[in-house]
Write a protein that holds these residues in place. Structure first.
Motif, PDB file in Angstrom:
ATOM      1  N   GLY A 139      19.907   8.862  10.996  1.00  0.00           N
ATOM      2  CA  GLY A 139      21.171   8.429  10.411  1.00  0.00           C
ATOM      3  C   GLY A 139      22.409   9.026  11.027  1.00  0.00           C
ATOM      4  O   GLY A 139      23.521   8.725  10.582  1.00  0.00           O
ATOM      5  N   SER A 140      22.261   9.850  12.059  1.00  0.00           N
ATOM      6  CA  SER A 140      23.443  10.447  12.690  1.00  0.00           C
ATOM      7  C   SER A 140      24.270   9.398  13.418  1.00  0.00           C
ATOM      8  O   SER A 140      25.502   9.474  13.474  1.00  0.00           O
ATOM      9  N   ILE A 141      23.591   8.410  14.011  1.00  0.00           N
ATOM     10  CA  ILE A 141      24.251   7.228  14.560  1.00  0.00           C
ATOM     11  C   ILE A 141      24.028   6.111  13.564  1.00  0.00           C
ATOM     12  O   ILE A 141      22.886   5.786  13.225  1.00  0.00           O
ATOM     13  N   ALA A 142      25.114   5.539  13.075  1.00  0.00           N
ATOM     14  CA  ALA A 142      24.995   4.533  12.016  1.00  0.00           C
ATOM     15  C   ALA A 142      24.466   3.207  12.528  1.00  0.00           C
ATOM     16  O   ALA A 142      23.653   2.555  11.871  1.00  0.00           O
ATOM     17  N   SER A 143      24.918   2.793  13.720  1.00  0.00           N
ATOM     18  CA  SER A 143      24.533   1.490  14.259  1.00  0.00           C
ATOM     19  C   SER A 143      24.670   1.501  15.773  1.00  0.00           C
ATOM     20  O   SER A 143      25.601   2.115  16.318  1.00  0.00           O
ATOM     21  N   LEU A 144      23.776   0.794  16.448  1.00  0.00           N
ATOM     22  CA  LEU A 144      23.898   0.659  17.896  1.00  0.00           C
ATOM     23  C   LEU A 144      25.126  -0.158  18.284  1.00  0.00           C
ATOM     24  O   LEU A 144      25.558  -0.108  19.445  1.00  0.00           O
ATOM     25  N   ASP A 145      25.667  -0.891  17.339  1.00  0.00           N
ATOM     26  CA  ASP A 145      26.839  -1.703  17.628  1.00  0.00           C
ATOM     27  C   ASP A 145      28.152  -0.983  17.326  1.00  0.00           C
ATOM     28  O   ASP A 145      29.229  -1.572  17.421  1.00  0.00           O
ATOM     29  N   ASP A 146      28.066   0.295  16.978  1.00  0.00           N
ATOM     30  CA  ASP A 146      29.278   1.118  16.855  1.00  0.00           C
ATOM     31  C   ASP A 146      29.887   1.342  18.234  1.00  0.00           C
ATOM     32  O   ASP A 146      29.160   1.479  19.228  1.00  0.00           O
ATOM     33  N   PRO A 147      31.201   1.401  18.330  1.00  0.00           N
ATOM     34  CA  PRO A 147      31.817   1.756  19.615  1.00  0.00           C
ATOM     35  C   PRO A 147      31.492   3.202  19.979  1.00  0.00           C
ATOM     36  O   PRO A 147      31.388   4.065  19.100  1.00  0.00           O
ATOM     37  N   VAL A 148      31.336   3.459  21.261  1.00  0.00           N
ATOM     38  CA  VAL A 148      31.025   4.824  21.690  1.00  0.00           C
ATOM     39  C   VAL A 148      32.147   5.787  21.326  1.00  0.00           C
ATOM     40  O   VAL A 148      31.901   6.980  21.110  1.00  0.00           O
ATOM     41  N   THR A 149      33.365   5.284  21.223  1.00  0.00           N
ATOM     42  CA  THR A 149      34.501   6.153  20.900  1.00  0.00           C
ATOM     43  C   THR A 149      34.438   6.683  19.474  1.00  0.00           C
ATOM     44  O   THR A 149      35.124   7.649  19.149  1.00  0.00           O
ATOM     45  N   ARG A 150      33.616   6.073  18.617  1.00  0.00           N
ATOM     46  CA  ARG A 150      33.451   6.605  17.263  1.00  0.00           C
ATOM     47  C   ARG A 150      32.837   7.997  17.316  1.00  0.00           C
ATOM     48  O   ARG A 150      33.163   8.863  16.487  1.00  0.00           O
TER      49      ARG A 150
END
Length: 395
Positions: A139-150
């Motif tokens: 859960g540390s990364i919410a989604s693969l479609d999040d921008p890398v800048t998040r």
């Protein structure tokens, strides 16, 4: 004239002292830069690839003080006709073959030894893929479609602004990056000098500004994408790649010797190609992947991630290899056949249907040659078929 000679002597002495001070101050950086410039020289390359810790900044990965995990011996396979000639032509330094988790072939060449910790080059990218799947599941990364800048805000305003985590996994970021190893001024070689001189890889990635297309629309192999993936993982977890890789992959695998990562001047792992370990230990990682992430009755990498990451999903062209999440698939891939690979002939080939894992290291200057790459895959398949034939009592 005597006075002039005295002053000249003082000037020369001062210059010598200044050079000595600079040499002592910058000696390690100069040594690393010289190592980069001679890294691929034909008479040094084999030794260099097994002794990267002697020339570059590096840190150990994981806890290997406990006894290594079992790698049981199986019936020795019979190498196919022509394999010996292929090993010589491709300048292979080590070859390890597993059949259903059993060691059926192991050989070392060109003066290398089993205990050598060999550099993986871009094979290391597949390890970062596995770590991404673990971090995503936690859960540390919410989604693969999040921008890398998040997760890596330093990338805002640069070439990666607008790219997603999935884009960097697929190497479909649209970043303009020259990966020609023969060109001294290519981006990949400029990056190598940053590493050698103790510079910061994060600064290098954030300083890229040019793109050739919109993210997600085209595939182009760009090694710096993997460093950005590492920035995402570090930003999402607040932990270093060395710490995460050691805790979640290296230590649970139970390796025979402590691997090490090359690092930049801030101790940040050279994620895109700096992992070094014994060939048998590369094979252990491959066997874990072949078992859909399980090892010693423990689920190390989520099964759904293993399958997704090793399935072609990147927007490659019809004449290109398939590409998943930092894993390769041959043009005519058989079901569940995939591989990690690195420059100069480093391979981790996995054929789940045959139950075969092949770990190979080499110093092959013809690694870019498309015919050589096809020959390599054909040889891997021949080995896989031969192993299964031997297992069925056929010769």
């Amino acid at each position: 004239m005597r006075r002039f000679g005295k002053w000249l002597g003082r000037i020369l002495l001062a210059a010598f002292c200044a050079a000595l001070v600079i040499g002592l101050w910058k000696g390690e950086e100069i040594k690393r830069l010289m190592a980069v410039n001679s890294l691929f020289e034909p008479d040094r390359i084999v030794r260099n690839f097994s002794t990267m810790d002697a020339a570059f900044l590096h840190v150990p990965v994981g806890n290997t003080q406990t006894p290594p995990s079992a790698l049981p011996a199986g019936p020795k396979m019979t190498l196919s006709d022509g394999t010996a000639a292929w090993l010589a032509a491709r300048k292979v330094t080590s070859l390890v073959v597993l059949s259903n988790g059993q060691l059926v072939h192991e050989s070392y060449h060109l003066g290398t030894k089993p205990e050598d910790r060999r550099i993986s080059w871009s094979l290391a990218k597949s390890y970062i893929s596995a770590l991404t799947g673990i971090v995503l599941a936690q859960g540390s990364i919410a989604s693969l479609d999040d921008p890398v800048t998040r997760y890596a805000p330093r990338l805002k305003g640069g070439a990666y602004d607008g790219a997603t985590v999935r884009n960097v996994l697929n190497m479909a970021t649209g970043i303009s990056f020259d990966e020609d190893y023969t060109d001294y001024d290519a981006d990949i070689n400029r990056m190598g000098r940053v590493l050698a001189l103790g510079g910061l890889m994060d600064d290098f990635a954030a300083g890229l500004t040019e793109t050739f297309t919109t993210p997600g629309s085209d595939w182009q192999y760009v090694s710096i994408d993997t460093h950005v993936l590492g920035m995402v993982i570090r930003g999402a977890t607040g932990r270093s790649l060395v710490d995460l890789m050691g805790a979640h992959i290296i230590t649970p695998l139970g390796l025979e010797s402590t691997p090490f990562y090359l690092t930049d001047g801030a101790g940040v792992a050279f994620a895109l190609g700096g992992l070094n370990m014994m060939t048998r230990d590369y094979a252990r990682f491959g066997q874990m992947m072949a078992q859909h992430g399980r090892w010693n009755e423990q689920q190390i990498v989520p099964k759904d991630w293993v399958i997704a990451s090793t399935t072609a999903s990147a927007p490659t062209g019809p004449d290109e290899y398939g590409y998943g999440y930092q894993w390769w698939m041959p043009h005519d891939a058989r079901p569940r056949e995939y591989m990690g690979r690195g420059i100069y002939g480093q391979y981790l080939y996995i054929n789940e249907e045959r139950g075969v894992v092949i770990a190979l290291t080499a110093a092959d200057g013809e690694f870019r040659n498309a015919d050589v790459q096809r020959q390599n895959i054909a040889l891997f398949r021949k080995i896989a078929d031969r192993v299964q034939g031997d297992a069925n009592g056929k010769r």
